[in-house]
Design an enzyme around this catalytic site. Structure first.
Site, PDB file in Angstrom:
ATOM      1  N   PHE A 155      64.323  39.816 -84.244  1.00 31.03           N
ATOM      2  CA  PHE A 155      65.169  39.562 -83.066  1.00 31.03           C
ATOM      3  C   PHE A 155      65.935  38.239 -83.177  1.00 31.03           C
ATOM      4  O   PHE A 155      65.960  37.442 -82.246  1.00 31.03           O
ATOM      5  CB  PHE A 155      64.333  39.572 -81.781  1.00 31.03           C
ATOM      6  CG  PHE A 155      63.603  40.858 -81.532  1.00 31.03           C
ATOM      7  CD1 PHE A 155      64.252  42.075 -81.631  1.00 31.03           C
ATOM      8  CD2 PHE A 155      62.256  40.858 -81.203  1.00 31.03           C
ATOM      9  CE1 PHE A 155      63.580  43.275 -81.411  1.00 31.03           C
ATOM     10  CE2 PHE A 155      61.571  42.044 -80.976  1.00 31.03           C
ATOM     11  CZ  PHE A 155      62.241  43.261 -81.083  1.00 31.03           C
ATOM     12  N   GLN A 333      75.585  50.613 -58.178  1.00 34.59           N
ATOM     13  CA  GLN A 333      75.394  51.456 -57.000  1.00 34.59           C
ATOM     14  C   GLN A 333      76.624  51.421 -56.093  1.00 34.59           C
ATOM     15  O   GLN A 333      77.011  52.443 -55.509  1.00 34.59           O
ATOM     16  CB  GLN A 333      74.159  50.982 -56.226  1.00 34.59           C
ATOM     17  CG  GLN A 333      73.700  51.933 -55.127  1.00 34.59           C
ATOM     18  CD  GLN A 333      73.057  53.191 -55.700  1.00 34.59           C
ATOM     19  OE1 GLN A 333      72.562  53.181 -56.823  1.00 34.59           O
ATOM     20  NE2 GLN A 333      73.091  54.271 -54.947  1.00 34.59           N
ATOM     21  N   GLY A 336      79.170  53.733 -57.161  1.00 31.54           N
ATOM     22  CA  GLY A 336      78.782  55.132 -57.150  1.00 31.54           C
ATOM     23  C   GLY A 336      78.813  55.711 -58.547  1.00 31.54           C
ATOM     24  O   GLY A 336      78.465  55.036 -59.528  1.00 31.54           O
ATOM     25  N   GLU A 360      63.849  34.076 -74.618  1.00 27.26           N
ATOM     26  CA  GLU A 360      63.572  32.681 -74.221  1.00 27.26           C
ATOM     27  C   GLU A 360      62.315  32.592 -73.365  1.00 27.26           C
ATOM     28  O   GLU A 360      62.203  31.786 -72.443  1.00 27.26           O
ATOM     29  CB  GLU A 360      64.768  32.076 -73.482  1.00 27.26           C
ATOM     30  CG  GLU A 360      64.815  30.552 -73.471  1.00 27.26           C
ATOM     31  CD  GLU A 360      64.978  29.951 -74.864  1.00 27.26           C
ATOM     32  OE1 GLU A 360      64.390  28.892 -75.129  1.00 27.26           O
ATOM     33  OE2 GLU A 360      65.686  30.550 -75.701  1.00 27.26           O
TER      34      GLU A 360
END
Length: 382
Positions: A155, A333, A336, A360
């Site tokens: 990562f 939301q 929509g 972090e």
């Protein structure tokens, strides 16, 4: 916590750059799969954004932590993944070289960061060592004037595209966390074995890397042998403030987009912002965003004042990143069905916000830190 005139000038300059050179193109860069053009990455460096915390005497911008947080917010509102790469280059990498680098290391590694010739990455996390940094297994074995590195890292933000890495490795396996050291390793000395296909932050590569009998000169060790754990921990507070500022930025972008849409979109003969369900949702989003910004700037101000800001930085990181996930979700939301489409920006903000509570130090770790501070007698301060 109002900015000074000088801070406002610096932040406005960053905002103008972001609005013209990054925000209009971020979604397009992501869809192309090619990431941010090299010309833009170089321009960011030439403007000093890879060395914001480096003193002007070293060629850096010499910003305080509060201004750094405000600039980070501007960049994150346009592209959060790119901003994470910028933040990592600044702290811990540039900051660590600033504080611990030899003259030759400053010339070779820090100077190129100040003028855009280089970018950096930080290699701490491994497949079995994330929040538990003391569990690192990457080995740096001392030889005659050199170290031999063997192991892998996981990562790594900008692990493929960076010019060099700040690497935490084990130099004394018997000494636990006191057996860790840090090294400055050129990109040519390690191999990328995998580029991650991620939910968000797609404009910045995330790599798995391998060190296989890599010999580096002993003068590439940063600080004394055994100081690696202390060096890595020294920049956690600044890193957490940076991530909190990223969260504020991406949430602000989502709120602005949702508010604009709610003002224009009409149902039942009026803009949807006039429907209480939508208007109250936006009001709550704005309130939580403002609270997160103030927590972030408070922690930054304490760091600038030389105070111990362990609890405050963890609070800012935990609250702001949770807020960003919630606000970006509410933005989707508000749109929509359109919010679920990549044609609209809130879908990208939502994906970019999700990882902020993970890297972090996960928010679970932040709460553990805060609880330990409370057990040690910490109390809120103004």
């Amino acid at each position: 916590m109002l900015p000074t005139l000088e801070q406002r000038r610096i932040v406005d300059s960053a905002a103008n750059f972001v609005e013209t050179e990054i925000a209009p193109f971020a979604a397009q860069w992501e869809k192309s799969g090619n990431g941010v053009p090299e010309s833009v990455l170089t321009q960011i460096g030439e403007l000093g954004y890879y060395a914001m915390l480096v003193p002007q005497t070293f060629g850096g911008s010499g910003l305080d932590m509060a201004t750094y947080a405000r600039v980070t917010e501007q960049f994150a509102a346009a592209d959060c993944g790119l901003t994470n790469m910028i933040n990592v280059t600044n702290s811990p990498v540039a900051a660590a070289i600033r504080d611990h680098g030899s003259d030759s290391q400053i010339e070779r590694f820090l100077s190129p960061l100040t003028d855009g010739r280089a970018r950096a990455c930080f290699m701490l996390t491994e497949s079995a060592a994330g929040s538990d940094a003391a569990a690192i297994t990457l080995r740096a074995k001392r030889g005659d004037g050199e170290y031999r590195l063997n192991g892998s890292k996981q990562f790594v933000t900008a692990g493929d595209s960076a010019s060099f890495a700040l690497v935490v490795a084990v130099t004394d396996p018997q000494a636990g966390k006191r057996g860790l050291s840090t090294f400055l390793v050129p990109r040519s000395d390690y191999r990328v074995t995998r580029l991650e296909n991620k939910l968000g932050h797609r404009n910045c590569d995330t790599a798995q890397v391998l060190f296989e009998d890599v010999d580096i000169d002993a003068d590439l060790r940063l600080g004394a042998e055994g100081d690696g754990y202390r060096i890595a921990l020294a920049y956690l507070n600044g890193g957490r403030v940076g991530v909190a500022a990223q969260a504020v930025g991406v949430a602000r972008a989502a709120l602005e987009a949702a508010t604009a849409y709610a003002t224009q979109r009409e149902t039942f003969g009026k803009p949807i912002i006039e429907h209480q369900a939508v208007g109250f949702r936006l009001a709550e989003m704005a309130t939580r965003l403002s609270a997160a910004r103030q927590l972030t700037l408070h922690a930054a101000a304490l760091i600038d004042a030389g105070e111990d800001a362990i609890a405050e930085a963890s609070m800012a990181k935990s609250f702001a990143t949770s807020m960003a996930e919630e606000v970006t979700s509410h933005a989707v939301q508000t749109y929509g069905g359109y919010g679920y489409l990549s044609d609209y920006p809130v879908e990208r903000y939502y994906r970019d916000a999700r990882v902020l509570s993970i890297y972090e130090g996960t928010n679970d770790i932040q709460n553990l830190v805060i609880a330990r501070c409370l057990a040690g007698g910490w109390s809120p301060r103004g």
